[in-house]
Design a protein around this motif. Structure first.
Motif, PDB file in Angstrom:
ATOM      1  N   TYR A  80       7.718  33.482  14.031  1.00 25.51           N
ATOM      2  CA  TYR A  80       9.114  33.823  14.478  1.00 25.51           C
ATOM      3  C   TYR A  80       9.955  33.017  13.737  1.00 25.51           C
ATOM      4  CZ  TYR A  80       7.153  36.019  18.806  1.00 25.51           C
ATOM      5  OH  TYR A  80       6.342  36.714  19.796  1.00 25.51           O
ATOM      6  N   HIS A  81      10.963  33.519  12.788  1.00 24.30           N
ATOM      7  CA  HIS A  81      11.991  32.814  12.225  1.00 24.30           C
ATOM      8  C   HIS A  81      13.112  32.346  13.219  1.00 24.30           C
ATOM      9  CE1 HIS A  81       9.624  32.690   8.536  1.00 24.30           C
ATOM     10  NE2 HIS A  81       9.850  34.186   8.297  1.00 24.30           N
ATOM     11  N   SER A  82      13.927  31.262  12.738  1.00 24.70           N
ATOM     12  CA  SER A  82      15.047  31.069  13.729  1.00 24.70           C
ATOM     13  C   SER A  82      16.033  32.069  13.968  1.00 24.70           C
ATOM     14  CB  SER A  82      15.716  29.752  12.964  1.00 24.70           C
ATOM     15  OG  SER A  82      16.357  30.344  11.661  1.00 24.70           O
ATOM     16  N   ASP A  83      16.311  33.104  13.097  1.00 27.01           N
ATOM     17  CA  ASP A  83      17.239  34.105  13.360  1.00 27.01           C
ATOM     18  C   ASP A  83      16.689  34.962  14.478  1.00 27.01           C
ATOM     19  OD1 ASP A  83      15.370  35.045  11.387  1.00 27.01           O
ATOM     20  OD2 ASP A  83      16.673  36.470  10.634  1.00 27.01           O
ATOM     21  N   THR A  84      15.326  35.331  14.371  1.00 27.64           N
ATOM     22  CA  THR A  84      14.909  36.310  15.278  1.00 27.64           C
ATOM     23  C   THR A  84      14.692  35.448  16.690  1.00 27.64           C
ATOM     24  OG1 THR A  84      13.410  37.358  13.623  1.00 27.64           O
ATOM     25  CG2 THR A  84      12.400  37.285  15.845  1.00 27.64           C
ATOM     26  N   ILE A  85      14.518  33.996  16.757  1.00 28.49           N
ATOM     27  CA  ILE A  85      14.290  33.561  17.951  1.00 28.49           C
ATOM     28  C   ILE A  85      15.859  33.441  18.617  1.00 28.49           C
ATOM     29  CG2 ILE A  85      14.165  31.191  19.089  1.00 28.49           C
ATOM     30  CD1 ILE A  85      11.933  30.651  16.961  1.00 28.49           C
ATOM     31  N   GLU A  86      16.801  33.215  17.852  1.00 30.36           N
ATOM     32  CA  GLU A  86      18.304  33.200  18.414  1.00 30.36           C
ATOM     33  C   GLU A  86      18.549  34.735  19.139  1.00 30.36           C
ATOM     34  OE1 GLU A  86      22.695  32.217  16.797  1.00 30.36           O
ATOM     35  OE2 GLU A  86      21.026  31.399  15.802  1.00 30.36           O
ATOM     36  N   LYS A  87      18.382  35.659  18.249  1.00 31.22           N
ATOM     37  CA  LYS A  87      18.386  36.999  18.756  1.00 31.22           C
ATOM     38  C   LYS A  87      17.601  37.507  19.816  1.00 31.22           C
ATOM     39  CE  LYS A  87      18.886  41.799  16.620  1.00 31.22           C
ATOM     40  NZ  LYS A  87      18.438  42.530  15.369  1.00 31.22           N
ATOM     41  N   MET A  88      16.499  36.969  19.952  1.00 36.07           N
ATOM     42  CA  MET A  88      15.546  37.240  20.941  1.00 36.07           C
ATOM     43  C   MET A  88      16.107  36.603  22.173  1.00 36.07           C
ATOM     44  SD  MET A  88      11.604  36.006  21.138  1.00 36.07           S
ATOM     45  CE  MET A  88      11.842  34.380  21.099  1.00 36.07           C
ATOM     46  N   THR A  89      16.607  35.355  22.285  1.00 37.07           N
ATOM     47  CA  THR A  89      17.001  34.640  23.536  1.00 37.07           C
ATOM     48  C   THR A  89      18.350  35.420  23.972  1.00 37.07           C
ATOM     49  OG1 THR A  89      16.046  32.577  22.242  1.00 37.07           O
ATOM     50  CG2 THR A  89      17.680  32.410  24.111  1.00 37.07           C
ATOM     51  N   GLN A  90      19.281  35.655  23.177  1.00 39.01           N
ATOM     52  CA  GLN A  90      20.439  36.333  23.340  1.00 39.01           C
ATOM     53  C   GLN A  90      20.318  37.459  24.184  1.00 39.01           C
ATOM     54  OE1 GLN A  90      22.787  36.602  19.796  1.00 39.01           O
ATOM     55  NE2 GLN A  90      23.389  34.429  19.881  1.00 39.01           N
ATOM     56  N   GLY A 139      14.887  24.948  15.565  1.00 39.70           N
ATOM     57  CA  GLY A 139      14.888  26.538  15.553  1.00 39.70           C
ATOM     58  C   GLY A 139      13.979  26.794  16.593  1.00 39.70           C
ATOM     59  N   SER A 140      13.123  26.106  17.405  1.00 38.56           N
ATOM     60  CA  SER A 140      12.204  26.388  18.462  1.00 38.56           C
ATOM     61  C   SER A 140      12.992  26.483  19.729  1.00 38.56           C
ATOM     62  CB  SER A 140      11.156  25.394  18.541  1.00 38.56           C
ATOM     63  OG  SER A 140      10.363  25.471  17.456  1.00 38.56           O
TER      64      SER A 140
END
Length: 195
Positions: A80-90, A139-140
């Motif tokens: 999981y890269h940081s942009d995916t983690i951010e999108k997933m969280t939102q 980014g975690s």
């Protein structure tokens, strides 16, 4: 070497839907508990007036997680890269999945009394870096859960559950291999030397 796939979220259906209480988290990090005086406890020798709160890593950024396809038995890693983690969280918060908690990824075993009170992404530049998790990548994704379910709290103290694991639907994209980049760079250097 096993193949590595990048986790992506491309459409309305994909994303994180559930967090599962597990014995062996893919993040390879156990949680911490908080006592009433807000001192962080690294174990479960908990003092009397306990808050019943735990902090955990929900998803590690750029951390290879071993997986095996149950149908093909293919072994691989996902990242999981940081942009995916951010999108997933939102998306997780927007859809209101904070209360979706099950045990050991069992869709027939959801539990009540486990409340997500905080969710944040580690960003040391902004001062968001929890103590005791210094080795966890920038980014975690982290969460703080209040455990009001007495059976779950007992299982946590007894070491039955050591952290959480996320569930969802994602797209897999083969990750670019570093060796290929190095080869391309060598090719470029050779081409430049010939000129």
């Amino acid at each position: 070497m096993l193949p590595i796939y990048e986790i992506l979220i491309d459409d309305e259906v994909e994303g994180m839907y559930t967090v599962s209480l597990v014995a062996n988290p893919a993040t390879e990090r156990s949680w911490m508990a908080f006592s009433e005086d807000k001192k962080v406890k690294l174990n479960f020798n908990i003092v009397d007036n306990e808050q019943h709160k735990v902090m955990c890593v929900i998803c590690r950024c750029d951390f290879p997680i071993y997986r095996i396809d149950p149908q093909t038995l293919e072994e691989f890693y996902v990242i999981y890269h940081s942009d995916t983690i951010e999108k997933m969280t939102q998306k997780f918060l927007k859809c209101g999945f904070q209360g979706a908690i099950n045990i050991e990824h069992n869709p027939n075993n959801y539990v009540d009394g486990v409340e997500l009170q905080e969710i944040f992404i580690k960003n040391s530049e902004k001062g968001i870096s929890p103590k005791g998790f210094e080795d966890v990548e920038e980014g975690s994704l982290f969460g703080v859960y209040k455990i009001e379910n007495q059976d779950v709290w007992k299982a946590i103290k007894d070491g039955v559950f050591t952290s959480v694991s996320l569930e969802g639907m994602f797209k897999l994209k083969p990750e670019e291999k570093e060796e290929k980049t190095i080869e391309n760079f060598k090719d470029l250097l050779e081409w430049l030397n010939k000129k």
